[in-house]
Design an enzyme around this catalytic site. Structure first.
Site: not given
Ligand code: BDP
Length: 680
Positions: A366, A320, A287, A394, A160
């Protein structure tokens, strides 16, 4: 395999001064202890020295009176202990080390074998950077007890947000047979002081949920063995709903006795096989991941239930704080994703068990190109905390663009929260010293994959290197780290060092200037996040907006008229961010919605700033190509080629960014560029 050796290059040293320095001090390596880490240290030293000089050090004191190394711990080696006073030994912490020259001896000494290993890598670094050893007398303790790497690798072999090929850990649903590359990775990590690794993605899917079962455990034990050789503890990301998904229980409620017992049983099994298992990393209620909210429980309930299961074995729960509602209504101006972590977690301060550490992303959103520091740092004095960075790029060019991130991380670490008066910096929150917390440190999402040079972009290795060095010592400077890395990676040519240093140090600014102006984030293509799309996320549920219209742009996060986010900071930041007049330019649009003609502290209007930075940024991206081309013939040809195609792509892509962003705001605002440059 150009670039594979990264900063631990094993090739004949050609610089004569450097070569004679190395020859001078490495005639022998002497040790007295039968300790795993000291053995690793000795073989790393011997191998590197042999590769550099063509001569293997002997394992005894050389008869001819040449310089040699004695390595060991204060407790295990009387020879080592004799070289230091009681006081000098007592200040060395668990992973720390001392290096000292005494006549013809160089001592590499630690409280533990792991300390000796870090000392050995520090010695190799000195050899590689060519520093004289005449005055060598160094004490080094890591600032942070936890220095973690997070792999976002999936067992199908994908990564990922990975931009350097496939996983080196997994392929087609299995852990790879041949772990030699994993071993080489462990070595790179240990050389910069990393002491823990989470080997699977925070988003734990069906197969990775089965990591806790017989299907994968035997091979996970082997992976743990590889990392153990280098002093790195293995951690796993877990699925909070694992008891259900593995078909064992109808619930994952953290207060349910059967659930508690289920996790205790998993812990017993794990520690039976991996006695030094690090613990679990958990992404919950975020998410679409499951979590305690489903059962009306909070995150302290969830984390503590797991913490209780691991506590008897000394395991940790890394929990987290990237928790927010990704289904929020974009029509509701009051919802603000930036607020979420603080709102969720500060009420829980003091409730987490001692073996729980909260992992907080550096910014409230993020990993954007520019964000303020998360106000959660310092806001939970009774809770252990780690700062989380994203090494994988990213939102910062996906390793196709150059973006040296150490300067960005330094800014976050040096931010003063004022929570215990002046000097209450984020780095002191992270290392635990501000509030006297027993645990703390750094975590970061790795940027490596199966690409021959690990990181895709050859210069992106500097981010992995820099992360480790900073986790050990957050006071190191960004350019100091860059120089160290460059010398080790490219050798001692002054012109090469100066060029690479200049490129690295300018790169974040360059990237920011043609992408994200004044703290606005998310103007990227949805999902994969590469390339410009100003409105890509504007009307989505993810809570990521810029609110640009024909009059102005930016998110009002003031307490007075906006979402109230500015009020999450301690004074004087809360007042500073509350008003557009006192918010620093680079964060203006993160905190305020302003007209396009709003004047910045720089004297420019917002719209003119957008135009200027985008035109300049694209030009500066072109210059990077020229700078890199100047290195032709000075660095390895393959690495040169790897870099060249990326810099060319970056320059082209920067023009696309420039034109999309500038045109968008020209059409929205109707205000022309003062310099009359082409807007479409
Ligand atoms: C975001 C990413 C995603 C991750 C998420 C995370 O786009 O793919 O799963 O953070 O940190 O930046 O959990």
């Amino acid at each position: 395999q150009a670039g594979y050796e990264a900063w631990l290059r094993k090739r004949t040293v050609t610089d004569q001064t450097q070569l004679s320095l190395i020859m001078r001090w490495t005639n022998g390596i002497v040790l007295e202890e039968d300790d795993r880490y000291i053995q690793t240290a000795a073989s790393e030293l011997a191998e590197m020295i042999a590769a550099w000089t063509g001569r293997r050090p002997s394992d005894s004191v050389p008869g001819d009176g040449g310089g040699w190394l004695r390595i060991g711990t204060f407790m295990g080696s009387s020879e080592v202990a004799r070289a230091f006073s009681e006081e000098e030994m007592s200040v060395v912490q668990e992973d720390g080390f001392r290096l000292r020259r005494l006549g013809e001896r160089v001592l590499i000494a630690g409280m533990t074998g792991r300390g000796v290993l870090y000392g050995a890598f520090a010695f190799l670094r000195l050899m590689q950077t060519g520093d004289s050893l005449d005055e060598l007398d160094e004490l080094s303790n890591p600032a942070n007890s936890l220095r973690l790497i997070n792999q976002w690798d999936n067992v199908d072999g994908s990564i990922e947000r990975g931009y350097s090929g496939q996983s080196i850990f997994y392929a087609e649903g299995e852990i790879v047979r041949d772990l030699s590359r994993v071993r080489d990775y462990a070595r790179l990590l240990a050389s910069v002081g990393i002491n823990g690794i989470v080997i699977n993605n925070v988003n734990v899917h069906k197969l990775e949920t089965m990591f806790l079962t017989e299907k994968y455990l035997p091979r996970i034990v082997e992976v743990a063995n590889v990392f153990r050789t280098y002093g790195i503890r293995l951690f796993l990301s877990i699925n909070f709903a694992a008891p259900i998904e593995l078909g064992d229980l109808p619930t994952a409620d953290p207060l349910d006795e059967a659930v508690k017992d289920w996790w205790k049983e998993r812990a017993r099994e794990l520690y039976g096989r991996i006695p030094d298992f690090g613990g679990f990393l958990v992404k919950a209620d975020s998410e679409f991941r499951p979590g305690p909210f489903t059962y009306g429980r909070d995150h302290a309930d969830g984390a503590n239930m797991l913490a209780e299961a691991l506590a008897p074995y000394g395991g940790l729960i890394v929990w987290r704080c990237f928790v927010y509602n990704c289904n929020q209504d974009w029509r509701d101006r009051k919802t603000d994703r930036a607020r979420a972590a603080y709102d969720h977690f500060t009420p829980l301060d003091g409730r987490f068990m001692d073996n729980v550490v909260l992992q907080v992303k550096n910014g409230p959103m993020d990993f954007q190109v520019r964000e303020p520091v998360s106000p959660l740092f310092g806001a939970m004095p009774n809770t252990n905390m780690l700062i989380e960075f994203q090494i994988t790029q990213e939102y910062t060019g996906q390793q196709r663009h150059l973006c040296y991130l150490v300067p960005q991380w330094k800014e976050a670490l040096d931010f003063d929260t004022y929570l215990r008066g002046e000097g209450s910096t984020v780095k002191k929150v992270a290392d635990g010293s501000l509030f006297g917390r027993p645990l703390g440190g750094f975590a970061a999402v790795s940027n490596i994959g199966s690409d021959a040079n690990w990181t895709g972009h050859p210069l992106a290795q500097a981010n992995l290197y820099g992360y480790g060095r900073l986790a050990w010592d957050p006071d190191l400077s960004a350019d100091g780290i860059a120089v160290e890395w460059t010398k080790q990676t490219f050798g001692h040519n002054d012109y090469v060092i100066r060029t690479v240093l200049a490129m690295l140090m300018s790169s974040w600014g360059v990237y920011e200037s043609y992408t994200a102006p004044l703290g606005v984030g998310w103007m990227v293509k949805p999902n994969h996040h590469y390339g410009p799309d100003v409105d890509g996320y504007e009307y989505s549920m993810w809570g990521t907006y810029h609110f640009a219209d024909c009059r102005g742009i930016g998110v009002d996060r003031s307490v007075h008229t906006g979402t109230g986010y500015a009020g999450q900071y301690h004074s004087p930041h809360s007042e500073r961010f509350e008003s557009a007049e006192t918010t620093p330019d680079e964060l203006l649009l993160f905190f305020h919605h302003v007209p396009y003609r709003h004047r910045l502290h720089s004297g420019k209007t917002v719209i003119q700033h957008i135009y200027d930075t985008h035109f300049e940024g694209a030009e500066r991206a072109e210059e990077l190509v020229d700078q890199w081309e100047g290195l032709k013939g000075y660095i390895d040809h393959n690495i040169f080629e790897q870099g060249l195609s990326r810099f060319q792509e970056q320059a082209e892509h920067a023009k696309e960014w420039r034109d999309v962003i500038n045109t968008y705001f020209w059409r929205k605002s109707g205000i022309a560029d003062e310099q009359g440059r082409t807007l479409y």
